[in-house]
Design a protein around this motif. Structure first.
Motif, short mmCIF file in Angstrom:
data_model
loop_
_atom_site.label_atom_id
_atom_site.label_comp_id
_atom_site.label_asym_id
_atom_site.label_seq_id
_atom_site.Cartn_x
_atom_site.Cartn_y
_atom_site.Cartn_z
N VAL A 1 0.92 -1.20 -0.14
CA VAL A 1 -0.04 0.13 -0.07
C VAL A 1 0.83 1.17 -0.13
O VAL A 1 0.63 2.41 -0.82
N ILE A 2 1.93 1.35 0.93
CA ILE A 2 2.88 2.37 0.93
C ILE A 2 3.30 2.72 -0.49
O ILE A 2 3.42 3.84 -1.06
N LEU A 3 4.09 1.56 -1.09
CA LEU A 3 4.67 1.75 -2.40
C LEU A 3 3.82 2.36 -3.30
O LEU A 3 4.01 3.25 -4.05
N PHE A 4 2.20 1.59 -3.30
CA PHE A 4 1.36 1.96 -4.19
C PHE A 4 0.99 3.56 -4.13
O PHE A 4 1.15 4.29 -5.18
N THR A 5 0.76 3.84 -3.07
CA THR A 5 0.43 5.20 -2.67
C THR A 5 1.43 6.23 -3.09
O THR A 5 1.16 7.23 -3.78
N ALA A 6 2.55 6.03 -2.69
CA ALA A 6 3.76 6.68 -2.91
C ALA A 6 3.91 6.90 -4.51
O ALA A 6 4.08 8.07 -5.16
#
Ligand SMILES: Nc1ncnc2c1ncn2[C@@H]1O[C@H](COP(=O)(O)OP(=O)(O)OP(=O)(O)O)[C@@H](O)[C@H]1O
Ligand SMILES: [Ca+2]
Length: 915
Positions: A294-299
């Motif tokens: 999720v963090i990677l996707f959001t960033a």
């Protein structure tokens, strides 16, 4: 609710199951999207209902904007009546919504995770900081203006009898120019008239800058490099975009994810403790991995988004305009403007840099963007300083550039504020309402689950997989009881975290941003994200004709003069010499365009608006030598063309002190002011009934064959009657009556290919296309029939086909009744367009408006979606719009709408019909 399942279903036995869980997670996004579409329908029905409700309760549809109409302008911060008294999440229109209202819905929301919930919405705090900064810079501009006014008043009172000591030395020789950057900058920014006079006025400055007031600078590569080295370029340092790491760090700060990380840690610790490292890590590990994804996707998605907005801002600021270089008009980007450039200005243009007026005709500048005062300032040789970033409100003229980039107030302003594209759409606000509701339910469920599970646990009703009771009072150790409680608590917290779909409103932004990218490929530059959403529900498009439905490539194909048809229109042998010389004088002087004759030979270059170009080309065909004709007489006063009056005129002084007043404009309007005409014998003959009818018939015939008709007329005037003082001359009303008709021309502007299909497409999609044009009603009718807006001749009756004036004169209620039926409105003034848009909106329509002119700005602003034309559109129109159609083509407008309209509006319709 995939996520709670993910946790509650405690054990997973294989890596396949872990993968499956990730699949669940991605499905959650899909879930959001489908929820979005469902919500869209609910919301749109609600919005339409509330609009209709408002309509019933409102007897005077124009009450809200009465003030605006009287002033002929549209207020920028009007309050939408639709929204008065409704809940905080019921914002039907976020376009121009007051900040207080936006703040209200934010405060009303139950928010777990503000950074996610309010991502991409307008940052109210930043907005306030921006306002403060602008106020500071504006305050400086105001001080300068006040000082300038003081200076002028002292001069007027003849206080300046002895020359004031000069504020600075004029001897500094810097680079290859006779004036230093500091001198130039402070003269321009401080509006230092004394210094300007001392160095020889605008001509003196031009000499020092190696420029020529008529021909401009040379403009070759070395010349431009020299100028940029000495005085800087017309660019300003931009706030640097944030790096990917920045976005990654921001994504890590997401409250939901932090809670999930804690949950993962707790789960991991408990799992390992109870089941050992081999089996026990699954739950905690899978949550941690999900969080990481999720963090990677959001960033990544945020970073891409920010790059997209950066590009968009650059595109928005990269205005193209004409400058005079080496005697010819060339089209360049605003960033390439250099010191010494001579720039022609006309109504609707943005002043591209700081500068001094070279020549002006009724030139008025709207300085509100810089000073904050909404006052139109007249500019001439007495008040010659122009500030970058302001807009030309009326008239035309030329300016000499004396300040560029960071040396201007505008440059300072632009480099110190960061363009923020955060904006909420109405749907997003409402989805926040939905999220709120789900949040409350989620919270209640979580508390209930907590109570029930805790009660069951401590009363010994929960068992381990092997059948043993988990808690026995007095037997279970405190540590084990706490472990049990933590497990239950984790479940409750997870329900809260996951049940509140904080990302749901965000899904709207992401979907719209994706559409925005696609629309850019379709030649539509989206200035406001919410326009993409609104476009989806547009029910009608009010399009102007010239340039949007037609090609805007105009040629004179018919002409009438001396009471006869001139065939072909440039057949000089049919025109007596006096008419030819008067026509040439009129065409060369009464224009904002120009003709450039290349020294090296080759084709003439005609520039100006398409209508002007067509007439200038006709003049050239009649034997006009543009420069010679211009030098034969001198313009003493001008009334620039505007869409309100539909005519433009000049008074010229000939060498023998004679004065001629030339008019050019909408044929039937100019004809109505003609009392005579020049006959085939070159004599002035009275315009009798028969001749008038014959000319009217000629106009009708040309209009019926879809030609734009322009009449050219003049009258001699007595020199004694011309005001002599500069002040009186500038407010002189050119005599409009008793004109002598010289010629009427018919200009062909063919329909754009593909427009007919585009119109048909709209009709099929349930979107009504209306044509609102400043052109003759019959011309409009012919074009409307050609492009399918009017189906057949039988459709072409009132009120389907209506004259602007007839519509304007109707009562408010009657206007509301006919608005729906109008397909074509001809000879409309910009205010008529506004009236129509207001009436249609009151009828419950979602209105898209296309426009190009400065005077279209109020209608563009009032519309639910304003579409401005990228090529012919003026800066003022573009600034009032939501979407810019880069190729000016109606087919692109239509490409924009069906992307949403066809799919979404069909859904909405189905829902409506089901009701
Ligand atoms: N440069 C001009 N000089 C004199 N008359 C003009 C000029 N341009 C247009 N006209 C006349 O004024 C009329 C209306 O012009 P107006 O600017 O209101 O409409 P437009 O913007 O050209 O058309 P549309 O509204 O379809 O885009 C035209 O029909 C023409 O007869
Ligand atoms: Ca127009």
């Amino acid at each position: 609710m995939y996520f709670p399942l993910f946790l509650v279903q405690r054990r997973c036995n294989s890596y396949w199951e872990i993968s499956l869980k990730f699949l669940h997670f991605s499905l959650q996004w899909k879930l959001y999207s489908s929820a979005y579409i469902c919500a869209l329908n609910v919301v749109k029905i609600h919005s339409r209902k509330s609009r209709m409700r408002n309509q019933e309760g409102n007897t005077s549809p124009y009450g809200r904007h009465r003030n605006d109409l009287e002033m002929g302008t549209s207020s920028t911060d009007f309050h939408d009546d639709d929204e008065v008294g409704s809940g905080p999440f019921d914002i039907v229109r976020t376009k121009s919504a007051p900040v207080d209202r936006l703040r209200r819905w934010r405060q009303a929301a139950l928010v777990l995770n503000a950074s996610r919930r309010f991502r991409y919405t307008l940052d109210l705090k930043k907005e306030e900081e921006k306002k403060e900064l602008i106020a500071k810079i504006r305050a400086h501009a105001q001080v300068v203006r006040a000082a300038f006014r003081f200076q002028i008043s002292r001069q007027d009172a003849n206080v300046l009898e002895t020359p004031e000591p000069l504020p600075r030395s004029t001897t500094t020789q810097v680079n290859n120019f006779d004036i230093s950057m500091e001198e130039l900058v402070s003269m321009t920014r401080e509006n230092d008239l004394t210094f300007l006079k001392h160095i020889g006025g605008v001509k003196g400055v031009a000499n020092k800058l190696k420029s020529n007031l008529e021909k401009g600078i040379l403009g070759d590569e070395t010349d431009l490099i020299d100028r940029n080295n000495a005085f800087g370029s017309n660019t300003y340092p931009r706030k640097k975009g944030r790096s990917f790491w920045n976005f990654l760090w921001e994504a890590c700060k997401d409250t939901t994810l932090i809670i999930l990380i804690v949950t993962a840690a707790a789960s991991l610790a408990l799992g390992i403790k109870t089941e050992g490292i081999k089996e026990g890590w699954y739950d905690g590990g899978s949550i941690a991995m999900a969080v990481l994804i999720v963090i990677l996707f959001t960033a990544v998605s945020d970073y891409r988004q920010s790059l997209q907005f950066q590009n968009l801002n650059e595109e928005k600021q990269n205005i193209h305009m004409e400058v005079i270089r080496g005697g010819r008009r060339v089209n360049i980007s605003i960033f390439d403007i250099a010191i010494g450039d001579v720039v022609p200005l006309k109504i609707g243009d943005q002043v591209p840099a700081d500068g001094i007026v070279v020549s002006s005709h009724s030139l008025s500048i709207d300085e509100s963007s810089m000073t904050g005062e909404s006052k139109i300032v007249h500019k001439d040789s007495k008040a010659p300083f122009l500030m970058s970033g302001c807009k030309v409100a009326d008239g035309y003229g030329t300016m000499l550039v004396t300040g560029v980039g960071i040396n201007t107030e505008w440059g300072l302003l632009m480099s110190s504020i960061s363009e923020d594209n955060g904006e909420e759409t109405p749907l997003q606000v409402r989805l926040n309402g939905v999220t709120n509701l789900i949040g409350i339910v989620g919270l209640a469920v979580a508390i209930a689950v907590l109570i029930v599970l805790v009660a069951r646990f401590f009363t010994g009703h929960t068992k381990n997989p092997n059948g043993t009771v988990q808690f026995k009072a007095g037997q279970t150790k405190v540590g084990e009881a706490i472990d049990g409680f933590i497990k239950i608590f984790t479940i409750a917290v997870t329900i809260v975290v996951v049940a509140v779909p904080e990302g749901l409103p965000l899904a709207v932004t992401l979907t719209l941003a994706y559409s925005m990218r696609k629309m850019m490929a379709d030649k539509a530059l989206v200035r406001r994200l919410s326009a993409c959403e609104t476009m989806g529900s547009a029910t009608t498009i009010c399009s102007d004709k010239t340039g949007t439905l037609t090609m805007n490539q105009m040629t004179v194909v018919k002409a009438y003069s001396c009471g006869n048809k001139i065939d072909p229109p440039d057949n000089k042998s049919l025109l007596p010499p006096n008419i030819i010389s008067l026509l040439i004088e009129s065409i060369a002087q009464n224009t904002t365009g120009s003709v450039f004759v290349p020294k090296s030979g080759g084709a003439l270059e005609v520039s100006g608006s398409p209508t002007e170009k067509a007439i200038l080309q006709w003049g050239v065909n009649l034997g006009m030598d543009f420069n010679a004709a211009k030098s034969k007489s001198m313009i003493i006063h001008a009334f620039p063309f505007n869409s309100e009056k539909k005519r433009g005129g000049v008074a010229v002084k000939l060498s023998d002190s004679e004065v001629n007043v030339h008019w050019k404009g909408a044929a039937e309007i100019v004809l109505a002011s003609c009392t005579s005409y020049i006959d085939a014998n070159d004599h002035v003959a009275p315009m009798d009934e028969d001749k008038l009818l014959a000319f009217k018939k000629a106009i009708e015939d040309m209009a019926a064959s879809s030609l734009r008709c322009i009449a050219i007329a003049y009258r001699p005037y007595e020199m004694e009657k011309v005001p002599s003082g500069e002040e009186e001359l500038s407010s002189w009303q050119l005599p409009e009556g008793d004109l002598i008709l010289l010629a009427i021309v018919g200009i062909k502007d063919p329909c754009r290919p593909g427009v007919r299909d585009a119109v048909q497409f709209c009709i099929n999609a349930g979107v009504k296309v209306r044509m609102v044009t400043g052109d003759n009603l019959q011309t409009a009718r012919a074009i409307a029939l050609e492009c399918g807006i009017l189906g057949s001749n039988t459709d072409a009756t009132e009120p389907n086909l209506i004259d602007g004036k007839t519509f304007r004169d109707l009562s408010d209620t009657r206007r509301l009744e006919v608005a729906d039926k109008i397909s074509v409105m001809g000879r409309s003034s910009p205010n008529d367009k506004l009236l129509l848009v207001q009436a249609l909106r009151k009828k419950g329509h979602v209105v898209a408006v296309t426009g190009d002119g400065t005077n279209d700005a109020p209608a563009l602003h009032e519309a639910d979606i304003g579409l401005a034309m990228g090529i012919q559109g003026t800066e003022v129109a573009k600034e009032s719009s939501d979407i810019i159609i880069l190729d000016d083509n109606f087919a692109s407008v239509v490409k924009v709408s069906p992307r949403f309209t066809v799919f979404l509006s069909k859904l909405v319709h189905i829902c409506f019909q089901a009701k």
